[in-house]
Design a protein around this motif. Structure first.
Motif, PDB file in Angstrom:
ATOM      1  N   PHE A 149       0.931  -1.076  -0.310  1.00 58.72           N
ATOM      2  CA  PHE A 149       0.679  -0.403  -0.164  1.00 58.72           C
ATOM      3  C   PHE A 149       0.830   1.307   0.468  1.00 58.72           C
ATOM      4  O   PHE A 149       0.678   2.373  -1.218  1.00 58.72           O
ATOM      5  CB  PHE A 149      -0.943   0.560   1.330  1.00 58.72           C
ATOM      6  CG  PHE A 149      -3.116  -0.973   1.280  1.00 58.72           C
ATOM      7  CD1 PHE A 149      -3.056   0.222   0.348  1.00 58.72           C
ATOM      8  CD2 PHE A 149      -1.867  -2.243   1.820  1.00 58.72           C
ATOM      9  CE1 PHE A 149      -4.259  -0.969  -0.183  1.00 58.72           C
ATOM     10  CE2 PHE A 149      -3.504  -2.468   1.187  1.00 58.72           C
ATOM     11  CZ  PHE A 149      -4.404  -2.011   0.967  1.00 58.72           C
ATOM     12  N   MET A 281      -5.843  -4.701  -1.264  1.00 58.11           N
ATOM     13  CA  MET A 281      -4.303  -5.065  -1.653  1.00 58.11           C
ATOM     14  C   MET A 281      -4.359  -5.262  -3.217  1.00 58.11           C
ATOM     15  O   MET A 281      -3.985  -4.370  -3.861  1.00 58.11           O
ATOM     16  CB  MET A 281      -3.651  -5.466  -1.730  1.00 58.11           C
ATOM     17  CG  MET A 281      -1.892  -5.510  -1.587  1.00 58.11           C
ATOM     18  SD  MET A 281      -0.776  -6.655  -0.511  1.00 58.11           S
ATOM     19  CE  MET A 281      -1.014  -8.241  -0.884  1.00 58.11           C
ATOM     20  N   THR A 284      -5.885  -3.025  -5.622  1.00 56.89           N
ATOM     21  CA  THR A 284      -5.453  -1.500  -5.549  1.00 56.89           C
ATOM     22  C   THR A 284      -4.185  -1.371  -6.356  1.00 56.89           C
ATOM     23  O   THR A 284      -4.012  -1.117  -7.482  1.00 56.89           O
ATOM     24  CB  THR A 284      -4.996  -1.159  -4.424  1.00 56.89           C
ATOM     25  OG1 THR A 284      -5.968  -1.370  -3.327  1.00 56.89           O
ATOM     26  CG2 THR A 284      -4.337  -0.265  -4.404  1.00 56.89           C
ATOM     27  N   VAL A 332      -4.348   5.771  -0.547  1.00 58.40           N
ATOM     28  CA  VAL A 332      -4.054   4.085  -0.808  1.00 58.40           C
ATOM     29  C   VAL A 332      -2.634   3.748   0.756  1.00 58.40           C
ATOM     30  O   VAL A 332      -3.323   2.768   1.176  1.00 58.40           O
ATOM     31  CB  VAL A 332      -3.373   3.816  -2.226  1.00 58.40           C
ATOM     32  CG1 VAL A 332      -2.038   3.317  -2.641  1.00 58.40           C
ATOM     33  CG2 VAL A 332      -4.115   4.730  -3.218  1.00 58.40           C
ATOM     34  N   LEU A 335      -4.233   3.628   3.713  1.00 58.06           N
ATOM     35  CA  LEU A 335      -5.086   2.496   3.612  1.00 58.06           C
ATOM     36  C   LEU A 335      -5.113   1.258   4.435  1.00 58.06           C
ATOM     37  O   LEU A 335      -4.744   0.100   4.921  1.00 58.06           O
ATOM     38  CB  LEU A 335      -5.706   2.163   2.166  1.00 58.06           C
ATOM     39  CG  LEU A 335      -6.910   0.950   2.039  1.00 58.06           C
ATOM     40  CD1 LEU A 335      -8.083   0.508   2.976  1.00 58.06           C
ATOM     41  CD2 LEU A 335      -7.549   0.572   0.652  1.00 58.06           C
ATOM     42  N   GLY A 336      -3.654   1.771   4.138  1.00 60.70           N
ATOM     43  CA  GLY A 336      -1.852   0.636   4.382  1.00 60.70           C
ATOM     44  C   GLY A 336      -1.918   0.639   5.862  1.00 60.70           C
ATOM     45  O   GLY A 336      -1.489  -0.491   6.455  1.00 60.70           O
ATOM     46  N   TYR A 339      -3.912  -1.980   7.983  1.00 59.49           N
ATOM     47  CA  TYR A 339      -3.771  -3.011   8.190  1.00 59.49           C
ATOM     48  C   TYR A 339      -2.747  -3.518   9.938  1.00 59.49           C
ATOM     49  O   TYR A 339      -3.223  -4.175  10.131  1.00 59.49           O
ATOM     50  CB  TYR A 339      -2.994  -3.656   6.917  1.00 59.49           C
ATOM     51  CG  TYR A 339      -1.499  -4.854   7.609  1.00 59.49           C
ATOM     52  CD1 TYR A 339      -2.993  -6.076   7.024  1.00 59.49           C
ATOM     53  CD2 TYR A 339      -0.586  -5.546   8.277  1.00 59.49           C
ATOM     54  CE1 TYR A 339      -2.195  -7.297   7.714  1.00 59.49           C
ATOM     55  CE2 TYR A 339      -0.616  -6.698   8.527  1.00 59.49           C
ATOM     56  CZ  TYR A 339      -1.339  -7.631   7.874  1.00 59.49           C
ATOM     57  OH  TYR A 339      -0.455  -8.670   8.714  1.00 59.49           O
TER      58      TYR A 339
END
Length: 434
Positions: A149, A281, A284, A332, A335-336, A339
């Motif tokens: 990401f 993922m 993406t 983006v 968003l990682g 995790y």
């Protein structure tokens, strides 16, 4: 003074200097294949001939709850490691032959070479031991998720000409906000929506100073990382840590097995029995790759990153394109960050990203500013991290620190041009003033 010489008709052609014959170019093109050849020969000696002749390396190919259980794979260590290393040598020789002929190496040769040497090392390291290949690869994939990401966010920014050193801050901000929102609203899906917002906020500051005010992009990125680290550490100490039940106890996503695909032996448990963040993922990477290289939008973005003046002359608003890409990259990368809290730990920890943003930046460079290349590099980093943990449990004599160093040494070799040409977009880091 410029002196011109005229050659008489019929006179023999004057010999060219090496630079005129392209000697410097040939030298640069040979450097990579020769380096790979030397590394391949060392692998033959160390992993192949240096292993125990009577040892056996055993690999489990199934998880305990698999629908179809595959038998354990037992390989003679010396013969297998030698064969794989020799395959790497052959690939290096083929690349050297093409370089001598003035042709670039085949695209598949680099990944095939790396895979051959990595497998050779793995067989050598697991001599007289047993390793579950499913657990090894599944752990590698999970460790690579935030790196992927972050690297994808960097690709979007740098393909448009903006250096994104702030990936670390975007990941950390996403991890923080996702934990808080998921705890307050009682659902991890709310945190998954909130995480990109944090990355977007950091990206907006990056775009403001780097694009609007033309501040040095590297300095801006470093400052933003420090800012996010300071803010999240302060709030963690004052709010999240003393009142964890209220602010820092989010639920984590459970694994979702894809019907049919999840039952495929070996591949199914690794790729299709994961949480929603892993599936996001996959999507993406595919979307960014297709958008960048198979759409008009991607063509414009790459034009802005390579030659902004030319893009401007054909009507492309360079700075607006850069703004959009930087903000999209922040979404983006943020968003990682989710995790860490919603896919792995289940709570936010102080500075919990631990430099993963900089590793994502290294994956971006090693992957040559390509979504698929960055994905492969991130998976390599995750594999090295997971492998050092597995080998540590097995008690092998290989120092774990050496395993963690390997991907970064490979990145240094790539940046130095020893394993092929690595070039950033031409206008990367250069402010544009219409």
């Amino acid at each position: 003074m410029v002196v011109s010489t005229v050659q008489a008709p019929g006179a023999p052609e004057a010999p060219q200097r090496p630079a005129e014959r392209g000697g410097a170019v040939v030298g640069r093109s040979l450097r990579g294949p020769v380096t790979l050849l030397v590394l391949g020969l060392l692998a033959v000696l160390a992993f192949g001939l240096g292993s125990d002749a009577g040892a056996t390396s055993r690999f489990g190919l199934s998880a305990p709850d698999d629908l179809v259980e595959l038998p354990e794979l037992a390989l003679p260590t010396r013969a297998t490691a030698t064969l794989l290393a020799v395959a790497g040598v052959v690939l290096a020789l083929l690349a050297l032959r093409r370089a001598l002929a003035g042709r670039p190496a085949a695209r598949w040769s680099g990944p095939a070479y790396g895979l051959a040497l990595v497998l050779s090392f793995l067989v050598w390291a697991v001599a007289d031991e047993a390793v579950s290949l499913v657990n090894l690869l599944q752990g590698s994939l999970l460790l690579a998720v935030p790196l992927v990401f972050g690297a994808m966010g960097g690709v979007l920014c740098e393909r448009a000409g903006v250096v994104n050193i702030a990936i670390e801050g975007q990941l950390l901000g996403g991890a923080f906000l996702s934990a808080v929102v998921a705890t307050l609203l009682g659902t991890p899906y709310a945190g998954l929506v909130a995480a990109p917002v944090a990355g977007l906020a950091v990206a907006a500051l990056l775009a403001l100073f780097a694009i609007r005010y033309a501040v040095d992009q590297v300095i801006v990125g470093v400052v933003l990382n420090v800012l996010v680290t300071g803010v999240t550490s302060f709030l963690y100490g004052r709010l999240l840590s003393p009142e964890a039940d209220t602010w820092n106890s989010p639920d984590t996503f459970q694994r979702i097995e894809v019907p049919v695909l999840g039952d495929i032996p070996l591949v199914g448990p690794i790729l299709f029995d994961q949480s929603i963040i892993v599936y996001l993922m996959y999507a993406t990477v595919v979307v960014i790759h297709v958008a960048l290289f198979h759409s008009r939008w991607g063509l414009r973005v790459r034009a802005v990153g390579e030659h902004p003046k030319a893009a401007d002359t054909v009507g492309i608003d360079v700075n607006r394109t850069r703004w959009r890409n930087v903000l999209l990259g922040g979404l983006v990368a943020g968003l990682g960050g989710a995790y860490f809290t919603l896919g792995a730990v289940g709570a936010f920890g102080k500075e919990m990203t631990a430099g993963q943003g900089f590793i994502a930046l290294a994956a971006l460079i090693f992957g040559r500013w390509s979504p698929l290349g960055a994905l492969a590099a991130a998976l390599l980093f995750g594999f090295a991290n997971q492998l050092q943990s597995v080998l540590g449990i097995l008690g092998t004599p290989i120092p774990s620190d050496l395993m963690l160093m390997a991907p970064y040494l490979a990145t240094l070799f790539a940046v130095a041009g020893l394993v092929g040409k690595v070039r950033a977009p031409a206008a990367d880091g250069v402010p544009y003033k219409p």
